[in-house]
Write a protein that holds these residues in place. Structure first.
Motif, mmCIF file in Angstrom:
data_model
loop_
_atom_site.group_PDB
_atom_site.id
_atom_site.type_symbol
_atom_site.label_atom_id
_atom_site.label_comp_id
_atom_site.label_asym_id
_atom_site.label_seq_id
_atom_site.Cartn_x
_atom_site.Cartn_y
_atom_site.Cartn_z
ATOM 1 N N GLY A 29 0.787 -1.223 0.000
ATOM 2 C CA GLY A 29 0.000 0.000 0.000
ATOM 3 C C GLY A 29 0.821 1.275 0.000
ATOM 4 O O GLY A 29 0.288 2.360 0.248
ATOM 5 N N ALA A 30 2.087 1.181 -0.290
ATOM 6 C CA ALA A 30 2.952 2.376 -0.304
ATOM 7 C C ALA A 30 2.536 3.317 -1.434
ATOM 8 O O ALA A 30 2.142 2.873 -2.509
ATOM 9 C CB ALA A 30 4.412 1.974 -0.470
ATOM 10 N N PRO A 31 2.671 4.627 -1.208
ATOM 11 C CA PRO A 31 2.298 5.601 -2.241
ATOM 12 C C PRO A 31 3.405 5.921 -3.235
ATOM 13 O O PRO A 31 3.184 6.658 -4.186
ATOM 14 C CB PRO A 31 1.927 6.840 -1.426
ATOM 15 C CG PRO A 31 2.808 6.751 -0.230
ATOM 16 C CD PRO A 31 2.913 5.280 0.085
ATOM 17 N N ALA A 32 4.616 5.376 -3.027
ATOM 18 C CA ALA A 32 5.714 5.682 -3.946
ATOM 19 C C ALA A 32 6.619 4.464 -4.094
ATOM 20 O O ALA A 32 6.841 3.715 -3.143
ATOM 21 C CB ALA A 32 6.529 6.871 -3.447
ATOM 22 N N LEU A 33 7.118 4.303 -5.314
ATOM 23 C CA LEU A 33 8.066 3.243 -5.633
ATOM 24 C C LEU A 33 9.238 3.872 -6.365
ATOM 25 O O LEU A 33 9.042 4.617 -7.332
ATOM 26 C CB LEU A 33 7.402 2.187 -6.526
ATOM 27 C CG LEU A 33 8.308 1.122 -7.161
ATOM 28 C CD1 LEU A 33 8.935 0.233 -6.089
ATOM 29 C CD2 LEU A 33 7.508 0.283 -8.160
ATOM 30 N N ILE A 34 10.417 3.607 -5.867
ATOM 31 C CA ILE A 34 11.657 4.046 -6.516
ATOM 32 C C ILE A 34 12.377 2.775 -6.967
ATOM 33 O O ILE A 34 12.707 1.923 -6.140
ATOM 34 C CB ILE A 34 12.565 4.823 -5.543
ATOM 35 C CG1 ILE A 34 11.859 6.055 -5.005
ATOM 36 C CG2 ILE A 34 13.892 5.185 -6.213
ATOM 37 C CD1 ILE A 34 12.570 6.723 -3.841
ATOM 38 N N VAL A 35 12.575 2.647 -8.259
ATOM 39 C CA VAL A 35 13.317 1.503 -8.773
ATOM 40 C C VAL A 35 14.711 1.991 -9.133
ATOM 41 O O VAL A 35 14.867 2.870 -9.984
ATOM 42 C CB VAL A 35 12.644 0.883 -10.009
ATOM 43 C CG1 VAL A 35 13.404 -0.373 -10.443
ATOM 44 C CG2 VAL A 35 11.181 0.560 -9.726
ATOM 45 N N ILE A 36 15.699 1.454 -8.442
ATOM 46 C CA ILE A 36 17.080 1.791 -8.750
ATOM 47 C C ILE A 36 17.596 0.768 -9.747
ATOM 48 O O ILE A 36 17.600 -0.433 -9.482
ATOM 49 C CB ILE A 36 17.954 1.819 -7.482
ATOM 50 C CG1 ILE A 36 17.415 2.854 -6.491
ATOM 51 C CG2 ILE A 36 19.421 2.106 -7.846
ATOM 52 C CD1 ILE A 36 18.129 2.891 -5.162
ATOM 53 N N CYS A 86 10.993 0.076 2.208
ATOM 54 C CA CYS A 86 11.231 -1.359 2.230
ATOM 55 C C CYS A 86 11.728 -1.774 0.855
ATOM 56 O O CYS A 86 11.199 -1.334 -0.163
ATOM 57 C CB CYS A 86 9.947 -2.116 2.578
ATOM 58 S SG CYS A 86 10.191 -3.880 2.913
ATOM 59 N N TRP A 87 12.755 -2.591 0.833
ATOM 60 C CA TRP A 87 13.309 -3.154 -0.401
ATOM 61 C C TRP A 87 12.435 -4.343 -0.765
ATOM 62 O O TRP A 87 12.301 -5.282 0.009
ATOM 63 C CB TRP A 87 14.736 -3.592 -0.135
ATOM 64 C CG TRP A 87 15.530 -4.063 -1.302
ATOM 65 C CD1 TRP A 87 15.119 -4.884 -2.306
ATOM 66 C CD2 TRP A 87 16.903 -3.766 -1.547
ATOM 67 N NE1 TRP A 87 16.155 -5.117 -3.176
ATOM 68 C CE2 TRP A 87 17.268 -4.447 -2.735
ATOM 69 C CE3 TRP A 87 17.865 -3.019 -0.892
ATOM 70 C CZ2 TRP A 87 18.551 -4.384 -3.269
ATOM 71 C CZ3 TRP A 87 19.138 -2.958 -1.427
ATOM 72 C CH2 TRP A 87 19.473 -3.623 -2.597
ATOM 73 N N ILE A 88 11.834 -4.332 -1.943
ATOM 74 C CA ILE A 88 10.894 -5.376 -2.350
ATOM 75 C C ILE A 88 11.550 -6.307 -3.373
ATOM 76 O O ILE A 88 11.446 -6.110 -4.589
ATOM 77 C CB ILE A 88 9.589 -4.761 -2.912
ATOM 78 C CG1 ILE A 88 8.983 -3.776 -1.913
ATOM 79 C CG2 ILE A 88 8.602 -5.871 -3.272
ATOM 80 C CD1 ILE A 88 8.549 -4.383 -0.582
ATOM 81 N N ALA A 93 17.486 -2.262 -6.960
ATOM 82 C CA ALA A 93 16.678 -2.177 -5.745
ATOM 83 C C ALA A 93 15.324 -1.530 -6.012
ATOM 84 O O ALA A 93 15.266 -0.342 -6.297
ATOM 85 C CB ALA A 93 17.419 -1.370 -4.684
ATOM 86 N N PRO A 94 14.228 -2.291 -5.900
ATOM 87 C CA PRO A 94 12.901 -1.688 -5.896
ATOM 88 C C PRO A 94 12.571 -1.283 -4.449
ATOM 89 O O PRO A 94 12.479 -2.139 -3.576
ATOM 90 C CB PRO A 94 11.972 -2.806 -6.375
ATOM 91 C CG PRO A 94 12.855 -3.955 -6.731
ATOM 92 C CD PRO A 94 14.160 -3.740 -6.050
ATOM 93 N N LEU A 95 12.448 0.004 -4.212
ATOM 94 C CA LEU A 95 12.190 0.510 -2.857
ATOM 95 C C LEU A 95 10.836 1.191 -2.806
ATOM 96 O O LEU A 95 10.554 2.081 -3.614
ATOM 97 C CB LEU A 95 13.254 1.535 -2.460
ATOM 98 C CG LEU A 95 14.710 1.096 -2.483
ATOM 99 C CD1 LEU A 95 15.616 2.290 -2.195
ATOM 100 C CD2 LEU A 95 14.957 -0.020 -1.486
ATOM 101 N N ILE A 96 10.016 0.813 -1.848
ATOM 102 C CA ILE A 96 8.779 1.543 -1.610
ATOM 103 C C ILE A 96 9.042 2.583 -0.535
ATOM 104 O O ILE A 96 9.945 2.431 0.294
ATOM 105 C CB ILE A 96 7.610 0.613 -1.221
ATOM 106 C CG1 ILE A 96 7.971 -0.301 -0.049
ATOM 107 C CG2 ILE A 96 7.147 -0.190 -2.435
ATOM 108 C CD1 ILE A 96 6.826 -1.155 0.474
ATOM 109 N N ALA A 97 8.236 3.644 -0.567
ATOM 110 C CA ALA A 97 8.397 4.718 0.420
ATOM 111 C C ALA A 97 7.044 5.334 0.716
ATOM 112 O O ALA A 97 6.161 5.393 -0.149
ATOM 113 C CB ALA A 97 9.359 5.781 -0.110
ATOM 114 N N GLY A 98 6.901 5.797 1.941
ATOM 115 C CA GLY A 98 5.679 6.480 2.358
ATOM 116 C C GLY A 98 5.682 6.698 3.850
ATOM 117 O O GLY A 98 6.646 6.363 4.550
#
Length: 185
Positions: A94-101, A132-134, A160-165
């Protein structure tokens, strides 16, 4: 918050409030990422961003389907099959943001991407955000299908797929093992 406190109190967050991140937050996190050291100063990173819990959930459903389709018998991930087939399980929590490195080819690319990810996680924590690293999303995000859809060059690899919120509640510490010192001279 000093860096030692950030290191000791950062947690992998798996419950998020639905509110979007403030404007400029993702840019600040990317700025933190690119401050990471990299082997021979190659700075091989590039980034993909997805905002909005619904869009991220849809992406997560596709990642689950991709993972289930490629899951081999005997894989350690086989233990997750029941969760992966459940429509209620959201791999992005349910995170509102995903950062894919992503990283481009370089001698130390995998490590460089992980260093950038750690900077993002610590900077987010200092801003009161959770991350969280997914790992379950790696396969799909690295697939030719996803790369073509998002315009990611073929030579880029997911680091690294990282979610943030904003965390939906406290995330208690987990026990840590003592350092295993293999030698000291």
């Amino acid at each position: 918050m000093d860096v030692t406190e950030a290191i000791r109190t950062r947690r992998s967050v798996r419950r998020y409030s639905p509110e979007p991140l403030e404007p400029g937050t993702l840019d600040a996190l990317l700025d933190a990422a690119v401050q990471a050291p990299s082997g021979m100063n190659t700075q091989p990173w590039a980034f993909g961003l997805v905002e909005g819990a619904d869009a991220i959930r849809h992406l997560g459903d596709r990642a689950k389907a991709h993972l289930l389709a490629s899951l081999e018998s005997g894989s350690p991930l086989e233990a997750l099959r029941d969760r992966l087939v459940s429509p209620d399980f959201n791999i992005f929590y349910g995170a509102p943001a995903l950062i894919v490195i992503y990283v481009r080819p370089a001698v130390t690319a995998a490590v460089d991407g992980a260093l950038a990810a750690q900077n993002v996680m610590l900077a987010a924590h200092a801003m009161g955000l959770g991350t969280c690293w997914i790992g379950l999303a790696h396969g799909f995000l690295d697939s030719p299908e996803a790369k073509a859809e998002f315009g990611v060059p073929e030579d880029c690899r997911v680091s690294a797929p990282l979610i943030a919120g904003r965390p939906a509640g406290p995330t208690p510490p987990v026990p840590r093992k003592a350092p295993e010192v293999l030698f000291r001279r």
